[in-house]
Design a protein around this motif. Structure first.
Motif, PDB file in Angstrom:
ATOM      1  N   PRO A   9       0.833  -1.205   0.000  1.00  0.00           N
ATOM      2  CA  PRO A   9       0.000   0.000   0.000  1.00  0.00           C
ATOM      3  C   PRO A   9       0.872   1.261   0.000  1.00  0.00           C
ATOM      4  O   PRO A   9       1.924   1.301   0.633  1.00  0.00           O
ATOM      5  CB  PRO A   9      -0.799  -0.105   1.302  1.00  0.00           C
ATOM      6  N   VAL A  10       0.419   2.275  -0.726  1.00  0.00           N
ATOM      7  CA  VAL A  10       1.173   3.516  -0.881  1.00  0.00           C
ATOM      8  C   VAL A  10       0.346   4.668  -0.310  1.00  0.00           C
ATOM      9  O   VAL A  10      -0.767   4.924  -0.765  1.00  0.00           O
ATOM     10  CB  VAL A  10       1.478   3.776  -2.377  1.00  0.00           C
ATOM     11  N   SER A  11       0.895   5.355   0.691  1.00  0.00           N
ATOM     12  CA  SER A  11       0.184   6.491   1.287  1.00  0.00           C
ATOM     13  C   SER A  11       0.345   7.712   0.385  1.00  0.00           C
ATOM     14  O   SER A  11       1.415   7.959  -0.166  1.00  0.00           O
ATOM     15  CB  SER A  11       0.715   6.795   2.690  1.00  0.00           C
ATOM     16  N   MET A  12      -0.760   8.450   0.229  1.00  0.00           N
ATOM     17  CA  MET A  12      -0.762   9.589  -0.690  1.00  0.00           C
ATOM     18  C   MET A  12      -1.408  10.813  -0.039  1.00  0.00           C
ATOM     19  O   MET A  12      -2.297  10.682   0.796  1.00  0.00           O
ATOM     20  CB  MET A  12      -1.527   9.241  -1.975  1.00  0.00           C
ATOM     21  N   VAL A  13      -0.941  11.986  -0.461  1.00  0.00           N
ATOM     22  CA  VAL A  13      -1.548  13.262  -0.073  1.00  0.00           C
ATOM     23  C   VAL A  13      -1.865  14.013  -1.354  1.00  0.00           C
ATOM     24  O   VAL A  13      -1.045  14.065  -2.276  1.00  0.00           O
ATOM     25  CB  VAL A  13      -0.594  14.114   0.794  1.00  0.00           C
ATOM     26  N   PHE A  14      -3.066  14.586  -1.415  1.00  0.00           N
ATOM     27  CA  PHE A  14      -3.497  15.368  -2.571  1.00  0.00           C
ATOM     28  C   PHE A  14      -3.796  16.791  -2.112  1.00  0.00           C
ATOM     29  O   PHE A  14      -4.530  16.981  -1.136  1.00  0.00           O
ATOM     30  CB  PHE A  14      -4.768  14.768  -3.193  1.00  0.00           C
ATOM     31  N   THR A  15      -3.253  17.762  -2.825  1.00  0.00           N
ATOM     32  CA  THR A  15      -3.513  19.159  -2.499  1.00  0.00           C
ATOM     33  C   THR A  15      -3.503  19.989  -3.771  1.00  0.00           C
ATOM     34  O   THR A  15      -3.039  19.533  -4.817  1.00  0.00           O
ATOM     35  CB  THR A  15      -2.510  19.672  -1.437  1.00  0.00           C
ATOM     36  N   SER A  16      -4.040  21.171  -3.682  1.00  0.00           N
ATOM     37  CA  SER A  16      -4.120  22.066  -4.829  1.00  0.00           C
ATOM     38  C   SER A  16      -4.369  23.483  -4.340  1.00  0.00           C
ATOM     39  O   SER A  16      -4.765  23.687  -3.180  1.00  0.00           O
ATOM     40  CB  SER A  16      -5.260  21.623  -5.750  1.00  0.00           C
ATOM     41  N   ASP A  17      -4.167  24.435  -5.222  1.00  0.00           N
ATOM     42  CA  ASP A  17      -4.557  25.822  -4.946  1.00  0.00           C
ATOM     43  C   ASP A  17      -4.045  26.321  -3.601  1.00  0.00           C
ATOM     44  O   ASP A  17      -4.791  26.871  -2.800  1.00  0.00           O
ATOM     45  CB  ASP A  17      -6.086  25.957  -5.045  1.00  0.00           C
ATOM     46  N   THR A  18      -2.746  26.130  -3.375  1.00  0.00           N
ATOM     47  CA  THR A  18      -2.145  26.552  -2.106  1.00  0.00           C
ATOM     48  C   THR A  18      -1.942  28.073  -2.060  1.00  0.00           C
ATOM     49  O   THR A  18      -1.988  28.657  -0.986  1.00  0.00           O
ATOM     50  CB  THR A  18      -0.823  25.812  -1.867  1.00  0.00           C
ATOM     51  N   HIS A 151     -14.575  25.432   5.133  1.00  0.00           N
ATOM     52  CA  HIS A 151     -13.181  25.417   5.591  1.00  0.00           C
ATOM     53  C   HIS A 151     -12.296  24.969   4.446  1.00  0.00           C
ATOM     54  O   HIS A 151     -12.775  24.409   3.451  1.00  0.00           O
ATOM     55  CB  HIS A 151     -13.000  24.490   6.806  1.00  0.00           C
ATOM     56  N   GLY A 152     -10.999  25.198   4.591  1.00  0.00           N
ATOM     57  CA  GLY A 152     -10.040  24.693   3.622  1.00  0.00           C
ATOM     58  C   GLY A 152      -9.927  23.182   3.742  1.00  0.00           C
ATOM     59  O   GLY A 152     -10.321  22.607   4.765  1.00  0.00           O
ATOM     60  N   THR A 153      -9.398  22.538   2.687  1.00  0.00           N
ATOM     61  CA  THR A 153      -9.296  21.077   2.696  1.00  0.00           C
ATOM     62  C   THR A 153      -8.062  20.581   1.950  1.00  0.00           C
ATOM     63  O   THR A 153      -7.505  21.273   1.096  1.00  0.00           O
ATOM     64  CB  THR A 153     -10.528  20.415   2.035  1.00  0.00           C
ATOM     65  N   TYR A 154      -7.656  19.371   2.296  1.00  0.00           N
ATOM     66  CA  TYR A 154      -6.708  18.568   1.523  1.00  0.00           C
ATOM     67  C   TYR A 154      -7.143  17.126   1.711  1.00  0.00           C
ATOM     68  O   TYR A 154      -8.027  16.833   2.533  1.00  0.00           O
ATOM     69  CB  TYR A 154      -5.254  18.814   1.953  1.00  0.00           C
ATOM     70  N   VAL A 155      -6.541  16.201   0.960  1.00  0.00           N
ATOM     71  CA  VAL A 155      -6.982  14.801   0.975  1.00  0.00           C
ATOM     72  C   VAL A 155      -5.813  13.866   1.263  1.00  0.00           C
ATOM     73  O   VAL A 155      -4.703  14.083   0.763  1.00  0.00           O
ATOM     74  CB  VAL A 155      -7.625  14.421  -0.387  1.00  0.00           C
ATOM     75  N   THR A 156      -6.077  12.835   2.054  1.00  0.00           N
ATOM     76  CA  THR A 156      -5.145  11.717   2.186  1.00  0.00           C
ATOM     77  C   THR A 156      -5.860  10.458   1.689  1.00  0.00           C
ATOM     78  O   THR A 156      -7.090  10.382   1.736  1.00  0.00           O
ATOM     79  CB  THR A 156      -4.683  11.498   3.645  1.00  0.00           C
ATOM     80  N   ALA A 157      -5.082   9.504   1.192  1.00  0.00           N
ATOM     81  CA  ALA A 157      -5.647   8.252   0.692  1.00  0.00           C
ATOM     82  C   ALA A 157      -4.546   7.200   0.650  1.00  0.00           C
ATOM     83  O   ALA A 157      -3.365   7.504   0.858  1.00  0.00           O
ATOM     84  CB  ALA A 157      -6.247   8.450  -0.693  1.00  0.00           C
ATOM     85  N   VAL A 158      -4.958   5.981   0.333  1.00  0.00           N
ATOM     86  CA  VAL A 158      -4.010   4.884   0.173  1.00  0.00           C
ATOM     87  C   VAL A 158      -4.273   4.220  -1.178  1.00  0.00           C
ATOM     88  O   VAL A 158      -5.414   3.835  -1.466  1.00  0.00           O
ATOM     89  CB  VAL A 158      -4.141   3.849   1.311  1.00  0.00           C
ATOM     90  N   ALA A 159      -3.232   4.132  -2.003  1.00  0.00           N
ATOM     91  CA  ALA A 159      -3.306   3.375  -3.249  1.00  0.00           C
ATOM     92  C   ALA A 159      -2.878   1.956  -2.910  1.00  0.00           C
ATOM     93  O   ALA A 159      -1.808   1.750  -2.329  1.00  0.00           O
ATOM     94  CB  ALA A 159      -2.392   3.987  -4.302  1.00  0.00           C
ATOM     95  N   ASP A 160      -3.738   0.986  -3.246  1.00  0.00           N
ATOM     96  CA  ASP A 160      -3.494  -0.380  -2.803  1.00  0.00           C
ATOM     97  C   ASP A 160      -4.044  -1.360  -3.828  1.00  0.00           C
ATOM     98  O   ASP A 160      -5.260  -1.498  -3.960  1.00  0.00           O
ATOM     99  CB  ASP A 160      -4.160  -0.572  -1.443  1.00  0.00           C
ATOM    100  N   ASP A 161      -3.136  -2.018  -4.551  1.00  0.00           N
ATOM    101  CA  ASP A 161      -3.506  -3.090  -5.471  1.00  0.00           C
ATOM    102  C   ASP A 161      -4.616  -2.674  -6.437  1.00  0.00           C
ATOM    103  O   ASP A 161      -5.644  -3.342  -6.553  1.00  0.00           O
ATOM    104  CB  ASP A 161      -3.908  -4.334  -4.665  1.00  0.00           C
ATOM    105  N   GLY A 162      -4.432  -1.530  -7.099  1.00  0.00           N
ATOM    106  CA  GLY A 162      -5.384  -1.082  -8.107  1.00  0.00           C
ATOM    107  C   GLY A 162      -6.600  -0.359  -7.563  1.00  0.00           C
ATOM    108  O   GLY A 162      -7.534  -0.082  -8.305  1.00  0.00           O
ATOM    109  N   ARG A 163      -6.609  -0.066  -6.265  1.00  0.00           N
ATOM    110  CA  ARG A 163      -7.732   0.658  -5.653  1.00  0.00           C
ATOM    111  C   ARG A 163      -7.221   1.889  -4.920  1.00  0.00           C
ATOM    112  O   ARG A 163      -6.116   1.859  -4.373  1.00  0.00           O
ATOM    113  CB  ARG A 163      -8.450  -0.228  -4.622  1.00  0.00           C
ATOM    114  N   LEU A 164      -8.051   2.922  -4.877  1.00  0.00           N
ATOM    115  CA  LEU A 164      -7.759   4.078  -4.039  1.00  0.00           C
ATOM    116  C   LEU A 164      -8.726   3.992  -2.870  1.00  0.00           C
ATOM    117  O   LEU A 164      -9.936   4.113  -3.038  1.00  0.00           O
ATOM    118  CB  LEU A 164      -7.957   5.388  -4.819  1.00  0.00           C
TER     119      LEU A 164
END
Length: 176
Positions: A9-18, A151-164
């Motif tokens: 599994p790969v931990s991920m952070v997604f952000t934009s418009d900082t 409120h402001g936001t960002y996202v965390t997720a896990v990429a795991d064997d073809g799934r988010l």
């Protein structure tokens, strides 16, 4: 002996418009901590200052990023308009703008037929939908400029064997 393919599994952070330093002096501490801990960090544009890109590169293990409509000069020289990469069996694309919300899923599915997850920004509005084609569209919102959001936001997720999985939108408390 059978050969077993192990997907980690790969931990991920997604952000934009900082929009640093225009909308905020710095990113929230919680977001920096997530960036430093993640295996892959994705930024969907509108950095505004190249110093922030340098800091992301310094603190990230792996950065996948694009420029946005407010990014000029060195940011456009160093970053692509569209980024494509693969993580844990998932094909990602990143782009800043996708146009109007109406018809977004169909329009993006047609533009990115070979992608599993499209990460985008620009609107500052958190978004997580799936097109009829199966393309998942993810906008992490903005951690520094909430616009008309609570409120402001960002996202965390896990990429795991073809799934988010474990896709979590994190609220950023307003600055005092």
């Amino acid at each position: 002996m059978a050969c077993h393919h192990v997907v980690v599994p790969v931990s991920m952070v997604f952000t934009s418009d900082t929009h640093v330093p225009k909308r905020a002096r710095d990113l929230p501490h919680a977001l920096w901590a997530e960036i430093e801990a993640a295996d892959v960090v994705v930024h969907a544009g509108d950095w505004v200052d190249v110093a922030l890109l340098d800091e992301y590169e310094r603190r990230s293990r792996r950065l996948e990023a694009v420029y946005g409509n407010n990014d000029h000069g060195p940011l456009r020289e160093r970053l692509p308009e569209v980024a494509r990469f693969e993580v844990a069996g998932l094909r990602f694309a990143v782009v800043h703008e996708t146009g109007d919300a109406k018809g977004r899923e169909a329009r993006c599915a047609a533009r990115f037929p070979d992608v599993d997850v499209l990460v985008f920004g620009h609107s500052h509005i958190p978004w997580d939908t799936t097109a009829a084609s199966g393309l998942r569209l993810l906008n992490p919102g903005s951690p520094t400029d909430r616009r008309r959001q609570p409120h402001g936001t960002y996202v965390t997720a896990v990429a795991d064997d073809g799934r988010l999985r474990d896709v979590t939108f994190h609220a950023v408390p307003p600055r005092r």
